[in-house]
Design a protein around this motif. Structure first.
Motif, short mmCIF file in Angstrom:
data_model
loop_
_atom_site.label_atom_id
_atom_site.label_comp_id
_atom_site.label_asym_id
_atom_site.label_seq_id
_atom_site.Cartn_x
_atom_site.Cartn_y
_atom_site.Cartn_z
N PHE A 1 0.85 -1.19 0.00
CA PHE A 1 0.00 0.00 0.00
C PHE A 1 0.88 1.24 0.00
N THR A 2 0.51 2.22 -0.83
CA THR A 2 1.17 3.52 -0.82
C THR A 2 0.23 4.52 -0.18
N ILE A 3 0.69 5.13 0.89
CA ILE A 3 -0.17 6.02 1.69
C ILE A 3 0.42 7.42 1.70
N LEU B 1 0.14 10.86 3.68
CA LEU B 1 -0.37 11.39 4.94
C LEU B 1 -0.83 12.83 4.78
N THR C 1 4.82 10.48 2.14
CA THR C 1 4.40 9.22 1.52
C THR C 1 5.09 8.05 2.20
N ILE D 1 -2.26 0.94 9.60
CA ILE D 1 -3.21 1.70 8.76
C ILE D 1 -4.46 2.02 9.55
N ILE E 1 -4.65 10.06 7.16
CA ILE E 1 -4.47 9.63 5.77
C ILE E 1 -5.16 10.58 4.80
N SER F 1 -4.60 9.94 1.24
CA SER F 1 -4.99 8.97 0.20
C SER F 1 -4.26 7.66 0.44
N ILE F 2 -4.85 6.57 -0.06
CA ILE F 2 -4.23 5.26 0.06
C ILE F 2 -4.51 4.46 -1.21
N HIS F 3 -3.47 3.80 -1.73
CA HIS F 3 -3.61 3.05 -2.97
C HIS F 3 -2.93 1.69 -2.83
N SER F 4 -3.61 0.67 -3.33
CA SER F 4 -2.97 -0.65 -3.38
C SER F 4 -2.09 -0.71 -4.63
#
Length: 283
Positions: free
Chosen positions: A228-230, A232, A237, A250, A259, A261-264
């Motif tokens: 996961f790329t998060i 803050l 990042t 998380i 957070i 944004s969060i991306h798999s």
């Protein structure tokens, strides 16, 4: 009939060059299948075989119950085709084009107005085709393809070069057709289009299907990074692996509203194709 298309070990050669190398594929009624591959991969050859314009060198193919080498006229009336190579009559009006093809397909002319309304061209029925925009010409090509109540549609790049509004219009129309039980065989370079519309896709490269399945399942299958790329709230990042420990971290970040944004890390279909072949789809 549940299986609309059945292919087993289809081969085709031009002179001594093998273009298709053992294609096997099953397409069910009401399914939208996408055929993706770069130029020269064999997409057009395969569609030509499926529509009875070309006979395979070897293998067994069936479309709507007919052998692909002997597609009957009755079956052909159930197949609609929208390909770039099928031109419109530029000097005729929209309605005259439709009237001409209604005669060829032996379709009641009453169906013309109904079809033009369906694709949003009824108000432009008296317009000369050469005066239409690219999007409107695509709609007219679509109207011609569905004029004869086809149960199987072959569409080649139906939204290529179109504006977002027209693209969305065509996408919604295709999804409505799927709900009506129409089977759609789609060739496209548009990864978003394939992911949005297709129940299954076949990635074709150098005459072979190198991957097949639901678009999301394919992307998950090739998710090697699994992380996961998060981003803050302070724009920092962080990257976390997909583990129970990361889940707890998380959870705390979400709890504290940290957070942004969060991306798999699932790859796109383009990424998958590049990984498998070393080539881009638009090459």
């Amino acid at each position: 009939m549940n299986n609309i298309i059945e292919l087993k070990n289809i081969y085709h050669s031009y002179n001594e060059k093998e273009v298709l190398k053992g294609i096997s594929l099953t397409v069910k009624k009401g399914e939208i299948i996408g055929l993706l591959g770069p130029s020269g991969a064999g997409k057009t050859t395969l569609v030509n075989i499926l529509t009875g314009q070309l006979s395979q060198t070897a293998g067994i193919g069936r479309v709507l119950g007919d052998d692909t080498k002997h597609i009957t006229d009755k079956t052909k009336t159930q197949i609609g085709i929208m390909m770039d190579s099928f031109g419109l009559y530029q000097r005729l009006t929209v309605y005259d084009n439709m009237q001409l093809f209604a005669g060829i397909y032996k379709v009641d002319k009453k169906k013309i107005d109904e079809t033009l309304q369906k694709v949003g061209l009824y108000d432009a029925r008296k317009t000369i085709v050469s005066n239409l925009s690219k999007g409107m010409k695509n709609r007219l090509n679509m109207a011609r393809a569905i004029l004869q109540d086809s149960s199987l549609l072959f569409l080649d790049e139906p939204t290529s070069g179109l504006d977002p509004a027209t693209t969305d219009f065509i996408h919604e129309m295709l999804l409505e057709m799927k709900q009506e039980g129409i089977t759609i065989f789609l060739t496209t370079h548009n990864m978003y289009e394939a992911s949005k519309l297709c129940d299954n896709i076949a990635l074709l490269n150098q005459g072979e299907i190198i991957e097949y399945g639901n678009p999301k399942d394919i992307c998950r299958k090739h998710n090697i990074q699994d992380q996961f790329t998060i981003v803050l709230q302070n724009d920092e990042t962080i990257v976390l692996p997909n583990t129970p420990e990361s889940g707890e971290k998380i959870g705390n970040l979400i709890k504290n509203k940290n957070i942004k944004s969060i991306h798999s890390s699932e790859p796109t279909l383009e990424d998958v194709f590049l990984k498998l072949t070393g080539r881009k789809l638009d090459e």
